[in-house]
Design a protein around this motif. Structure first.
Motif, mmCIF file in Angstrom:
data_model
loop_
_atom_site.group_PDB
_atom_site.id
_atom_site.type_symbol
_atom_site.label_atom_id
_atom_site.label_comp_id
_atom_site.label_asym_id
_atom_site.label_seq_id
_atom_site.Cartn_x
_atom_site.Cartn_y
_atom_site.Cartn_z
ATOM 1 N N ALA A 66 0.765 -0.677 -0.066
ATOM 2 C CA ALA A 66 -0.276 0.058 0.392
ATOM 3 C C ALA A 66 1.019 1.572 -0.405
ATOM 4 C CB ALA A 66 -1.178 0.061 1.059
ATOM 5 N N ALA A 67 1.850 0.897 0.540
ATOM 6 C CA ALA A 67 3.205 2.659 0.965
ATOM 7 C C ALA A 67 3.966 2.654 -0.788
ATOM 8 C CB ALA A 67 4.315 1.995 1.840
ATOM 9 N N GLN A 68 4.186 1.492 -0.932
ATOM 10 C CA GLN A 68 4.070 1.432 -2.749
ATOM 11 C C GLN A 68 3.506 2.444 -3.165
ATOM 12 O OE1 GLN A 68 7.386 1.524 -3.685
ATOM 13 N NE2 GLN A 68 8.310 0.571 -2.039
ATOM 14 N N LEU A 72 2.762 6.116 -2.695
ATOM 15 C CA LEU A 72 4.334 6.979 -3.365
ATOM 16 C C LEU A 72 3.622 6.570 -4.669
ATOM 17 C CD1 LEU A 72 7.029 5.411 -1.347
ATOM 18 C CD2 LEU A 72 5.998 7.411 -1.016
ATOM 19 N N LYS A 73 3.933 6.319 -5.306
ATOM 20 C CA LYS A 73 3.535 6.133 -6.851
ATOM 21 C C LYS A 73 2.579 7.741 -6.682
ATOM 22 C CE LYS A 73 3.635 4.645 -11.186
ATOM 23 N NZ LYS A 73 5.034 5.203 -11.821
ATOM 24 N N GLN A 74 1.584 7.042 -6.290
ATOM 25 C CA GLN A 74 0.201 8.338 -6.952
ATOM 26 C C GLN A 74 0.733 9.410 -6.486
ATOM 27 O OE1 GLN A 74 -2.615 7.728 -7.913
ATOM 28 N NE2 GLN A 74 -3.020 9.782 -8.403
ATOM 29 N N GLY A 75 1.282 9.340 -5.182
ATOM 30 C CA GLY A 75 2.083 11.120 -4.583
ATOM 31 C C GLY A 75 2.897 11.389 -6.634
ATOM 32 N N PRO A 118 -0.163 15.340 0.012
ATOM 33 C CA PRO A 118 -0.720 13.696 0.800
ATOM 34 C C PRO A 118 -0.430 12.683 0.626
ATOM 35 C CG PRO A 118 -1.725 16.001 -0.165
ATOM 36 C CD PRO A 118 -0.452 16.217 -0.787
ATOM 37 N N TRP A 119 -0.347 12.321 -0.331
ATOM 38 C CA TRP A 119 -0.146 10.567 -1.274
ATOM 39 C C TRP A 119 1.605 10.414 -0.636
ATOM 40 C CZ3 TRP A 119 -3.610 7.594 -1.995
ATOM 41 C CH2 TRP A 119 -4.817 7.892 -2.474
ATOM 42 N N VAL A 120 2.325 11.220 -0.754
ATOM 43 C CA VAL A 120 3.438 10.815 -0.511
ATOM 44 C C VAL A 120 4.012 10.498 1.006
ATOM 45 C CG1 VAL A 120 6.319 11.252 -0.563
ATOM 46 C CG2 VAL A 120 4.889 11.153 -2.309
#
Length: 149
Positions: free
Chosen positions: A16-18, A21-24, A49-51
């Motif tokens: 989920a973190a990956q 981070l990609k979305q961010g 926010p996403w990162v």
């Protein structure tokens, strides 16, 4: 195998973190450090926010992993983290429309088979708590107050 829930929680929070981070990074667009203070740019990235939530999720994942490592052998727990690649590849296909070709599917299958083999080989290891630290000490080495001489 009683810690498998915590191991899978670690895997899923890692994946989920990956994805966060990609979305961010996608929401930030192309990053350029030219003409700006690199530290300010880095702070802008980290606090988008996403990162930021991705990094927080990594902290949760690592805390879960530390708990797992305190309960099971590293050689049993660590290979399960490869399942994060499987989850990321599948979710990235659906969320980001990333390519999931035959080579990647074959790699995912090998990862899954390897993880199942490791899980089977450690059936009893996953349930075993760490042995008492004093188990290897002879009674004559243990002082009555509990302090080792």
């Amino acid at each position: 195998m009683k810690y498998i829930v915590f191991i899978l929680f670690t895997v899923m929070t890692n994946a989920a973190a990956q994805l966060m981070l990609k979305q961010g990074m996608m929401s930030l667009g192309t990053i350029s450090f030219e003409g700006t203070n690199p530290l300010l740019k880095l702070l802008q990235i980290v606090f988008s926010p996403w990162v930021f939530f991705g990094l927080c999720t990594f902290v949760i994942s690592m805390a879960s992993h530390l708990y797992v490592l305190s309960k099971v052998e590293l050689s049993f727990a660590y290979p399960f983290l490869s399942l994060a690649y499987v989850a990321v590849a599948i979710f990235a296909y659906f969320i980001f429309r990333e390519d999931l070709n035959a080579w990647r599917i074959a790699g995912i299958a090998f990862i899954c088979v390897g993880t199942v083999l490791i899980a089977q080989s450690g059936r009893d290891l996953g349930d075993r708590e760490h042995e008492d630290e004093t188990a290897g000490l002879s009674p004559d080495k243990i002082h009555t107050s509990g302090i080792v001489r």
